[in-house]
Design an enzyme around this catalytic site. Sequence first.
Site, PDB file in Angstrom:
ATOM      1  N   LYS A 287       0.810  -1.227   0.000  1.00 43.06           N
ATOM      2  CA  LYS A 287       0.000   0.000   0.000  1.00 43.06           C
ATOM      3  C   LYS A 287       0.843   1.277   0.000  1.00 43.06           C
ATOM      4  CE  LYS A 287      -4.232  -1.629   2.237  1.00 43.06           C
ATOM      5  NZ  LYS A 287      -5.192  -1.402   3.333  1.00 43.06           N
ATOM      6  N   ASP A 323      -9.948   3.289   2.135  1.00 37.48           N
ATOM      7  CA  ASP A 323     -10.044   2.799   3.520  1.00 37.48           C
ATOM      8  C   ASP A 323     -10.675   3.854   4.433  1.00 37.48           C
ATOM      9  OD1 ASP A 323      -9.072   0.241   3.186  1.00 37.48           O
ATOM     10  OD2 ASP A 323      -6.993   0.797   3.546  1.00 37.48           O
TER      11      ASP A 323
HETATM   12  P1  NAP Z   1      -0.654  -3.121  10.319  1.00 34.22           P
HETATM   13  O1  NAP Z   1      -0.312  -1.992   9.411  1.00 34.22           O
HETATM   14  O2  NAP Z   1       0.236  -4.295  10.394  1.00 34.22           O
HETATM   15  O3  NAP Z   1      -0.805  -2.494  11.809  1.00 34.22           O
HETATM   16  C1  NAP Z   1      -1.146  -3.289  12.911  1.00 34.22           C
HETATM   17  C2  NAP Z   1      -1.065  -2.475  14.177  1.00 34.22           C
HETATM   18  O4  NAP Z   1      -1.496  -3.315  15.244  1.00 34.22           O
HETATM   19  C3  NAP Z   1       0.338  -2.021  14.530  1.00 34.22           C
HETATM   20  O5  NAP Z   1       0.277  -0.829  15.238  1.00 34.22           O
HETATM   21  C4  NAP Z   1       0.833  -3.163  15.430  1.00 34.22           C
HETATM   22  O6  NAP Z   1       1.815  -2.761  16.343  1.00 34.22           O
HETATM   23  C5  NAP Z   1      -0.432  -3.467  16.195  1.00 34.22           C
HETATM   24  N1  NAP Z   1      -0.439  -4.818  16.724  1.00 34.22           N
HETATM   25  C6  NAP Z   1      -0.198  -5.967  16.048  1.00 34.22           C
HETATM   26  N2  NAP Z   1      -0.322  -7.028  16.865  1.00 34.22           N
HETATM   27  C7  NAP Z   1      -0.629  -6.533  18.090  1.00 34.22           C
HETATM   28  C8  NAP Z   1      -0.858  -7.132  19.352  1.00 34.22           C
HETATM   29  N3  NAP Z   1      -0.820  -8.455  19.502  1.00 34.22           N
HETATM   30  N4  NAP Z   1      -1.152  -6.333  20.394  1.00 34.22           N
HETATM   31  C9  NAP Z   1      -1.195  -4.988  20.244  1.00 34.22           C
HETATM   32  N5  NAP Z   1      -0.973  -4.357  19.090  1.00 34.22           N
HETATM   33  C10 NAP Z   1      -0.698  -5.131  18.007  1.00 34.22           C
HETATM   34  O7  NAP Z   1      -2.095  -3.697   9.986  1.00 34.22           O
HETATM   35  P2  NAP Z   1      -3.369  -2.896   9.414  1.00 34.22           P
HETATM   36  O8  NAP Z   1      -3.394  -3.001   7.931  1.00 34.22           O
HETATM   37  O9  NAP Z   1      -3.407  -1.556  10.025  1.00 34.22           O
HETATM   38  O10 NAP Z   1      -4.559  -3.807   9.950  1.00 34.22           O
HETATM   39  C11 NAP Z   1      -4.921  -3.837  11.321  1.00 34.22           C
HETATM   40  C12 NAP Z   1      -6.219  -4.625  11.485  1.00 34.22           C
HETATM   41  O11 NAP Z   1      -7.275  -3.951  10.806  1.00 34.22           O
HETATM   42  C13 NAP Z   1      -6.171  -6.024  10.889  1.00 34.22           C
HETATM   43  O12 NAP Z   1      -6.872  -6.900  11.705  1.00 34.22           O
HETATM   44  C14 NAP Z   1      -6.883  -5.886   9.573  1.00 34.22           C
HETATM   45  O13 NAP Z   1      -7.515  -7.082   9.174  1.00 34.22           O
HETATM   46  C15 NAP Z   1      -7.923  -4.829   9.915  1.00 34.22           C
HETATM   47  N6  NAP Z   1      -8.330  -4.099   8.715  1.00 34.22           N
HETATM   48  C16 NAP Z   1      -9.640  -4.123   8.411  1.00 34.22           C
HETATM   49  C17 NAP Z   1     -10.098  -3.458   7.306  1.00 34.22           C
HETATM   50  C18 NAP Z   1     -11.562  -3.510   6.984  1.00 34.22           C
HETATM   51  O14 NAP Z   1     -11.934  -3.201   5.842  1.00 34.22           O
HETATM   52  N7  NAP Z   1     -12.395  -3.857   7.943  1.00 34.22           N
HETATM   53  C19 NAP Z   1      -9.219  -2.744   6.480  1.00 34.22           C
HETATM   54  C20 NAP Z   1      -7.851  -2.717   6.828  1.00 34.22           C
HETATM   55  C21 NAP Z   1      -7.423  -3.411   7.961  1.00 34.22           C
HETATM   56  P3  NAP Z   1       3.383  -2.874  16.007  1.00 34.22           P
HETATM   57  O15 NAP Z   1       3.697  -1.686  15.157  1.00 34.22           O
HETATM   58  O16 NAP Z   1       4.019  -2.860  17.345  1.00 34.22           O
HETATM   59  O17 NAP Z   1       3.559  -4.176  15.285  1.00 34.22           O
END
Ligand code: NAP
Length: 494
Positions: A287, A323
């Site tokens: 992305k 998004d």
């Molecule tokens: P990302 O860029 O990898 O970011 C994940 C974030 O969560 C980071 O800040 C990470 O911290 C933190 N994190 C990961 N594991 C954790 C844990 N066990 N405890 C606490 N914090 C944790 O991922 P993303 O794209 O933002 O996606 C995040 C979530 O949103 C996912 O579940 C994804 O499926 C969902 N999502 C949903 C949609 C939708 O359309 N509904 C769209 C996009 C994303 P660190 O930096 O320390 O690793």
Amino acid sequence: MQPGSRICVTLTERDATAAIREMERLSNMADLFEIRADYLDDPSPEPLAARKPKPLIYTLRRDGEGGRFRGSDDDRLALFARALAAGFDYIDIEDDAPWRKLSAAGRGRLIVSHHDFARTPTDLFGIYRRLRESPADVIKIATMANSLYDAARIFDLLEKASGDGRRLAALAMGPMGMATRILGPSRGAPFTYAAARAGSEAAPGQIPVQDMVDLYRVGSIDRSTAIYGLIGRPTAHSLSPRVHNAAFAELEMNAVYIPFETDSLGSFFSLNNRVGGAGFSVTIPYKAEIVRLMDALDPTAEKIGAVNTVAIREERKIGYNTDAEGFVRPLERRIALRGKRAVVLGAGGAARAAAFALLERGVEVLVLSRNRERARELALGLGANCGGLEELARHDFDLLINATPVGMFPNVDESPAPAELLAGKIVYDLVYNPPETKLLREARGAGALAISGIEMFLEQAAAQFRIWTGVEPPKEAMRRALFAPNYTNSREFK
Ligand code: NAP
């Protein structure tokens, strides 16, 4: 089904009765069947030929050719001769096997095939030229794609063979070969191979026939079909193909949406030069990286610094980010946002889109992340406050947004926030698998208003559809497709 768009279902049953049952079950979806006789305990062709509902290919691969047959070459030739005599329409022989010893009649119903389960060889054209010398009616070349460059070369080869007037069933195996399996027949391949069901694949990347027919509508893809898809890695369990293909089907549009799992953006765009795609979703890990490859950016994508949607217009790549819009629409339907206080948990891509959309609507935003530095970077750039995850209990808020993967399948017993903090709040979990997370269950239990990530997922997909087609998306059909039990990736959707 369009002429030239044909699906060959490969059967890998161990006994003829089971194979006949599968042929009967699938005869409304398959145009022909390949019997992998080397999987049969008894490779006798006669019982199968007697019950064929569609044309049949008899294939007997040796050990070392990706098959299980351990007999001699003479045994194989004898079985091939029996297969033809019994009424099989084709026999499939590896290119290094002794097809020259076949009778003249046998040669006329011959598929000569070349497999490489490790790579797509550099002299792909050389292999084709060698096979072209055989009297085969169909030449089959199946090679492993380790990059989308490999898939691109398979499309080049199909182009070449159709110029030669030869019937070439060329395909790339593995997740990076998917496009060749779906688009092959529309690019000159006489047919494409499919698995009878998930779990019975005879080669890596084979797609179950039900997905080929219902999800990708392979039979109706032609050269004028508009191609859309998903750029990412991995892509196998993405739900985007379901919702977009369902929308195209519902509106009877000549368009298809394909997962393009890729090792690099360079190889993706090289493949796209061959297939002429019109628009793409972009997911992890591309992305941010894809931003610099765009010819123009819409203002939201520019401000967020990430593109999740690409539209190709007059050969220009335009980058968008849906998004933020997808995130905020479900909230705006329910409450007035201005003046509210929101806590966003997490500091990744989804958190950035959420914080951006909330700040634009006059919400006070606090970003809490286990990695404080990441939270600080995100918050500083957008104008939000920040802190560590452990601070949650110290802040008062109206809206809690989970933008971490905590609670996502398979860790469904986890929640990022204690239940006692949720009473009377609006709790929005961006995790969408499962649709109802532990956080949302506890929020409802505490009398909070709970919103599932499913809603964001559908809204961001709907916004992509509008950008690509200019048409209002059929959201109900998209929602239904998300929960349809039949497709392969439903195993992952709990
Ligand atoms: P990302 O860029 O990898 O970011 C994940 C974030 O969560 C980071 O800040 C990470 O911290 C933190 N994190 C990961 N594991 C954790 C844990 N066990 N405890 C606490 N914090 C944790 O991922 P993303 O794209 O933002 O996606 C995040 C979530 O949103 C996912 O579940 C994804 O499926 C969902 N999502 C949903 C949609 C939708 O359309 N509904 C769209 C996009 C994303 P660190 O930096 O320390 O690793």
